[in-house]
Design an enzyme around this catalytic site. Structure first.
Site, mmCIF file in Angstrom:
data_model
loop_
_atom_site.group_PDB
_atom_site.id
_atom_site.type_symbol
_atom_site.label_atom_id
_atom_site.label_comp_id
_atom_site.label_asym_id
_atom_site.label_seq_id
_atom_site.Cartn_x
_atom_site.Cartn_y
_atom_site.Cartn_z
ATOM 1 C CB SER A 168 -24.235 -79.074 -15.428
ATOM 2 O OG SER A 168 -23.631 -79.197 -14.286
ATOM 3 C CE LYS A 215 -18.633 -72.315 -14.992
ATOM 4 N NZ LYS A 215 -19.253 -73.251 -14.189
ATOM 5 C CB VAL A 249 -21.204 -76.499 -8.670
ATOM 6 C CG1 VAL A 249 -22.376 -76.273 -8.074
ATOM 7 C CG2 VAL A 249 -20.553 -75.013 -9.239
ATOM 8 C CD GLU A 308 -15.677 -74.032 -8.547
ATOM 9 O OE1 GLU A 308 -14.898 -74.585 -8.903
ATOM 10 O OE2 GLU A 308 -16.413 -73.424 -9.104
ATOM 11 C CG ASP A 345 -22.779 -77.966 -11.524
ATOM 12 O OD1 ASP A 345 -22.012 -79.132 -11.012
ATOM 13 O OD2 ASP A 345 -22.110 -77.076 -11.983
#
Length: 307
Positions: free
Chosen positions: A143, A162, A109, A27, A145
């Site tokens: 998110s 994270k 992502v 990424e 993602d």
């Protein structure tokens, strides 16, 4: 490999895909928003070199002047690094606007997965995935993602989610959407800067070939979506859990006080944690990305051997 009106595949990447050789997607948000210049450019080039050294071709993904790029030239990586946060951070919802406006964007992502899948790339190495933010029961801050993992067929090698996130709720969300979380040589979910958390993974697999076999089975069964391959940070670069938890706690408090939310929150929190740990977290961040690149190259190689 699909053809797409808006997609440019770097010649090295195109040649590898055509020859059935392993390719690893990378990424670009980590370049523009994840680290300061010049460490961001140095790290991006080191990660690409690591992928090559382990037998695969790197495809760093971004949007340059409205073109989706699967594989970047060095000058393009340099441009993203120097421009830093002036570059738009692009997730799924932003893609059509950045393309239509012929703008330059760094891919998260989610959008990296989309472009990788368009190009026919099945393995992607990153630092950590996004997830459910702490306090999401009030803010609904989840998110994109996670939704992408539920629908796009790309295996994501990361150091877990994270640690600024709510890891328990992130795992619950992934389970609901049928996204498996595989621990590489670990039964515990790594938490980015630390090798361990209070949570387990769905399955522990100890070899790249075993992970590749699961990828093949999943997609041949017609099951949509990707999977998370959680790869703990190497022991010597892991940070003490109490130190990182204290820094995260302070950074979260400051973000709330300053009204920082949405897609600005992760870059703010990571930068603040870096400051509070005296730069230790940046050094750890670089090492865990290199570690993920190595594993992703091995998985991509094993997956290609099955075809």
């Amino acid at each position: 490999m699909t053809s797409n009106l808006y997609l440019d595949i770097h010649p090295d990447v195109a040649a590898a895909l055509a020859a059935g050789k392993p390719v690893v997607a990378l990424e670009s948000t980590i370049i523009s928003h994840g680290m300061p210049y010049p460490q961001n450019v140095e790290t991006a080039l080191r990660v690409e070199a690591e992928v090559r050294a382990h037998g695969a071709v790197p495809a760093t993904i971004a949007i340059i002047d409205g073109r989706l790029k699967a594989g970047l030239r060095r000058d393009e990586i340099e441009h993203l690094g120097k421009a830093g946060r002036e570059v738009v951070k692009v997730s799924r919802r932003d893609l059509p606007f950045i393309v239509a406006g012929k703008r330059t964007g760094a891919t998260t992502v989610a959008s990296t997965m989309i472009i990788a899948a368009m190009a026919g790339i099945r393995v992607f190495a990153t630092g950590g995935i996004g997830g459910v933010h702490r306090g999401a029961e009030k803010s609904f801050d989840v998110s994109a993602d996670l939704q992408e993992l539920a629908q796009t067929p790309v295996a994501v090698v990361c150091a877990g989610a994270k640690s600024i996130l709510d890891l328990g709720l992130t795992l619950e969300y992934l389970e609901t959407h049928g996204v498996p979380v595989i621990g590489y040589r670990t039964a515990r979910l790594p938490a980015f800067f630390t090798r361990d958390s209070d949570f387990g993974v769905d399955y522990q697999l100890d070899e790249a070939s075993d992970i590749a076999a699961v990828m093949q089975a999943k997609w041949q069964l017609g099951l949509k979506g990707g999977m998370v391959i959680a790869n703990p940070i190497p022991e010597q670069y892991a940070m003490p859990r109490d130190k990182i938890d204290a820094a995260i706690g302070q950074a979260l408090q400051e973000a709330e006080q300053q009204g920082i939310a949405g897609k600005e929150s992760t870059p703010f929190l990571l930068a603040r944690v870096c400051e509070l740990t005296g730069g230790d977290s940046l050094a750890s961040n670089i090492q865990l990305v290199l570690n993920n690149a190595r594993l992703a190259a091995a998985i991509a190689g094993a997956y290609d051997q099955l075809h």
